[in-house]
Design a protein around this motif. Structure first.
Motif, mmCIF file in Angstrom:
data_model
loop_
_atom_site.group_PDB
_atom_site.id
_atom_site.type_symbol
_atom_site.label_atom_id
_atom_site.label_comp_id
_atom_site.label_asym_id
_atom_site.label_seq_id
_atom_site.Cartn_x
_atom_site.Cartn_y
_atom_site.Cartn_z
ATOM 1 N N LEU A 77 56.089 29.185 52.929
ATOM 2 C CA LEU A 77 55.082 28.154 52.671
ATOM 3 C C LEU A 77 54.549 28.234 51.244
ATOM 4 O O LEU A 77 54.378 27.210 50.576
ATOM 5 C CB LEU A 77 53.931 28.290 53.667
ATOM 6 C CG LEU A 77 52.714 27.370 53.464
ATOM 7 C CD1 LEU A 77 53.116 25.908 53.562
ATOM 8 C CD2 LEU A 77 51.629 27.698 54.485
ATOM 9 N N ASP A 78 54.316 29.443 50.748
ATOM 10 C CA ASP A 78 53.764 29.628 49.410
ATOM 11 C C ASP A 78 54.711 29.156 48.317
ATOM 12 O O ASP A 78 54.270 28.832 47.210
ATOM 13 C CB ASP A 78 53.412 31.104 49.168
ATOM 14 C CG ASP A 78 52.276 31.576 50.063
ATOM 15 O OD1 ASP A 78 51.513 30.709 50.545
ATOM 16 O OD2 ASP A 78 52.161 32.803 50.292
ATOM 17 N N GLU A 79 55.996 29.131 48.596
ATOM 18 C CA GLU A 79 56.982 28.741 47.588
ATOM 19 C C GLU A 79 57.191 27.234 47.503
ATOM 20 O O GLU A 79 57.696 26.727 46.500
ATOM 21 C CB GLU A 79 58.335 29.401 47.885
ATOM 22 C CG GLU A 79 58.354 30.900 47.712
ATOM 23 C CD GLU A 79 59.730 31.482 48.019
ATOM 24 O OE1 GLU A 79 60.364 32.029 47.116
ATOM 25 O OE2 GLU A 79 60.161 31.356 49.192
ATOM 26 N N VAL A 80 56.831 26.523 48.555
ATOM 27 C CA VAL A 80 57.072 25.078 48.589
ATOM 28 C C VAL A 80 56.033 24.366 47.707
ATOM 29 O O VAL A 80 54.828 24.553 47.888
ATOM 30 C CB VAL A 80 56.999 24.537 50.027
ATOM 31 C CG1 VAL A 80 57.247 23.034 50.041
ATOM 32 C CG2 VAL A 80 58.015 25.250 50.914
ATOM 33 N N PRO A 81 56.476 23.563 46.758
ATOM 34 C CA PRO A 81 55.551 22.931 45.805
ATOM 35 C C PRO A 81 54.850 21.683 46.343
ATOM 36 O O PRO A 81 55.005 20.571 45.831
ATOM 37 C CB PRO A 81 56.473 22.577 44.626
ATOM 38 C CG PRO A 81 57.798 22.302 45.266
ATOM 39 C CD PRO A 81 57.889 23.280 46.412
ATOM 40 N N GLU A 135 62.278 22.097 55.058
ATOM 41 C CA GLU A 135 62.789 22.190 53.685
ATOM 42 C C GLU A 135 64.306 22.337 53.637
ATOM 43 O O GLU A 135 64.899 22.221 52.562
ATOM 44 C CB GLU A 135 62.122 23.361 52.962
ATOM 45 C CG GLU A 135 60.683 23.103 52.579
ATOM 46 C CD GLU A 135 60.538 22.004 51.523
ATOM 47 O OE1 GLU A 135 61.301 22.009 50.535
ATOM 48 O OE2 GLU A 135 59.671 21.131 51.686
ATOM 49 N N ARG A 136 64.919 22.573 54.765
ATOM 50 C CA ARG A 136 66.385 22.676 54.809
ATOM 51 C C ARG A 136 67.042 21.325 55.035
ATOM 52 O O ARG A 136 68.282 21.224 54.985
ATOM 53 C CB ARG A 136 66.804 23.643 55.923
ATOM 54 C CG ARG A 136 66.608 25.109 55.574
ATOM 55 C CD ARG A 136 66.953 26.005 56.748
ATOM 56 N NE ARG A 136 68.319 25.779 57.219
ATOM 57 C CZ ARG A 136 68.809 26.298 58.352
ATOM 58 N NH1 ARG A 136 68.027 27.045 59.119
ATOM 59 N NH2 ARG A 136 70.049 26.054 58.709
ATOM 60 N N ARG A 137 66.269 20.283 55.276
ATOM 61 C CA ARG A 137 66.842 18.949 55.453
ATOM 62 C C ARG A 137 67.544 18.517 54.158
ATOM 63 O O ARG A 137 67.038 18.743 53.052
ATOM 64 C CB ARG A 137 65.755 17.940 55.803
ATOM 65 C CG ARG A 137 65.169 18.094 57.199
ATOM 66 C CD ARG A 137 64.009 17.118 57.400
ATOM 67 N NE ARG A 137 64.424 15.734 57.171
ATOM 68 C CZ ARG A 137 64.855 14.904 58.114
ATOM 69 N NH1 ARG A 137 64.908 15.308 59.366
ATOM 70 N NH2 ARG A 137 65.202 13.669 57.825
ATOM 71 N N TYR A 183 63.858 28.262 44.740
ATOM 72 C CA TYR A 183 64.849 28.490 45.789
ATOM 73 C C TYR A 183 66.059 27.554 45.681
ATOM 74 O O TYR A 183 66.939 27.567 46.535
ATOM 75 C CB TYR A 183 64.215 28.404 47.188
ATOM 76 C CG TYR A 183 63.358 27.194 47.464
ATOM 77 C CD1 TYR A 183 63.907 26.027 47.976
ATOM 78 C CD2 TYR A 183 61.985 27.217 47.228
ATOM 79 C CE1 TYR A 183 63.135 24.923 48.251
ATOM 80 C CE2 TYR A 183 61.191 26.114 47.492
ATOM 81 C CZ TYR A 183 61.766 24.977 48.001
ATOM 82 O OH TYR A 183 60.985 23.880 48.263
ATOM 83 N N LEU A 184 66.097 26.778 44.604
ATOM 84 C CA LEU A 184 67.275 25.983 44.269
ATOM 85 C C LEU A 184 67.774 26.430 42.902
ATOM 86 O O LEU A 184 66.990 26.523 41.951
ATOM 87 C CB LEU A 184 66.946 24.486 44.219
ATOM 88 C CG LEU A 184 66.522 23.803 45.517
ATOM 89 C CD1 LEU A 184 66.248 22.329 45.261
ATOM 90 C CD2 LEU A 184 67.572 23.967 46.599
ATOM 91 N N ALA A 185 69.066 26.714 42.791
ATOM 92 C CA ALA A 185 69.659 27.110 41.514
ATOM 93 C C ALA A 185 70.429 25.921 40.946
ATOM 94 O O ALA A 185 71.322 25.378 41.611
ATOM 95 C CB ALA A 185 70.591 28.300 41.708
ATOM 96 N N TYR A 230 65.636 15.603 47.114
ATOM 97 C CA TYR A 230 64.355 15.300 46.472
ATOM 98 C C TYR A 230 63.876 16.468 45.616
ATOM 99 O O TYR A 230 63.454 16.291 44.472
ATOM 100 C CB TYR A 230 63.324 14.958 47.546
ATOM 101 C CG TYR A 230 61.910 14.783 47.041
ATOM 102 C CD1 TYR A 230 61.573 13.730 46.190
ATOM 103 C CD2 TYR A 230 60.897 15.668 47.415
ATOM 104 C CE1 TYR A 230 60.267 13.572 45.727
ATOM 105 C CE2 TYR A 230 59.598 15.513 46.962
ATOM 106 C CZ TYR A 230 59.289 14.467 46.117
ATOM 107 O OH TYR A 230 58.005 14.313 45.660
ATOM 108 N N ARG A 231 63.929 17.679 46.159
ATOM 109 C CA ARG A 231 63.489 18.874 45.426
ATOM 110 C C ARG A 231 64.331 19.089 44.164
ATOM 111 O O ARG A 231 63.843 19.612 43.156
ATOM 112 C CB ARG A 231 63.589 20.118 46.304
ATOM 113 C CG ARG A 231 62.640 20.148 47.484
ATOM 114 C CD ARG A 231 61.221 20.372 47.067
ATOM 115 N NE ARG A 231 60.345 20.504 48.218
ATOM 116 C CZ ARG A 231 59.136 19.974 48.292
ATOM 117 N NH1 ARG A 231 58.656 19.262 47.284
ATOM 118 N NH2 ARG A 231 58.376 20.133 49.357
#
Length: 204
Positions: free
Chosen positions: A184-188, A93-95, A167-169, A101-102
């Motif tokens: 993991l729980d936070e990733v949609p 998710e740090r890529r 986790y993105l503002a 995309y997120r």
């Protein structure tokens, strides 16, 4: 249909799941696998088979990431403190292409990679064309002025099928700040991902 789209749809059908949650996925109409033998009854899947499927599904979700890149992420996750499966998700998710995309700058992970590789994305004010670059908490990701007017970007920002994660503002429509590495729980994810099986696959 382009090779890219056909491969993406084939992965959906092979896994029997709408991995990206897109409305045009063929799984929405038929859940069996591709090819003339796709409807055959499937036998019991071995532990190895379950682990391999989990690995292929997670790796496939992140687009055109190579096996070498994916395994390197696993190796790095192992060397970090804490739970390896959580570390793996955090690294993926740090890529930079995934953050783009997120942030809903593009409609797909493939177009996110293309946007980055064409130099339309800035990290902390500096142009970056490396899709695999790892973003750190506090980094600011901004769309270039030309990209802000692209039809692809405007289409993505109007999509209702996914939201920008916590986790993105956001700061307007063309800038986000990477607040923290997600769990993991936070990733949609639109479907259930099992990174613990991926860890088992590589640690065999």
């Amino acid at each position: 249909m382009s090779k890219r789209h056909s491969a993406k749809h084939k992965l959906d059908r092979r896994m029997g799941e709408n991995i990206w949650g897109r409305p045009k996925s063929p799984v929405n109409k038929r859940e069996y696998g591709p090819g003339q033998h796709g409807q055959r009854r499937k036998g019991k899947v071995s532990d190895y088979g379950l682990q391999l499927k989990a690995k292929q599904k997670l790796k496939g979700y992140y687009g055109e990431i190579t096996e070498k890149q994916f395994k390197r992420s696993y190796t790095d996750a192992v060397s970090m403190k804490g739970d390896t499966s959580q570390n793996l998700i955090g690294l993926l998710e740090r890529r930079l292409d995934m953050v783009v995309y997120r942030a809903k700058f593009t409609p797909t992970i493939w177009s996110a990679r293309q946007l980055v590789s064409h130099g339309h994305v800035l990290v902390n004010g500096e142009k970056c064309n490396i899709a695999s670059r790892r973003i750190a908490p506090g980094d600011e990701i901004t769309l270039g002025s030309k990209a802000q007017e692209m039809a692809l970007v405007l289409e993505a920002q109007g999509l209702s099928e996914r939201d920008i994660p916590d986790y993105l503002a956001t700061d307007g429509a063309a800038k986000v700040t990477y607040v923290r590495v997600p769990t993991l729980d936070e990733v949609p994810y639109p479907v259930k991902m099992e990174p613990n099986l991926v860890v088992e696959f590589y640690s065999r």
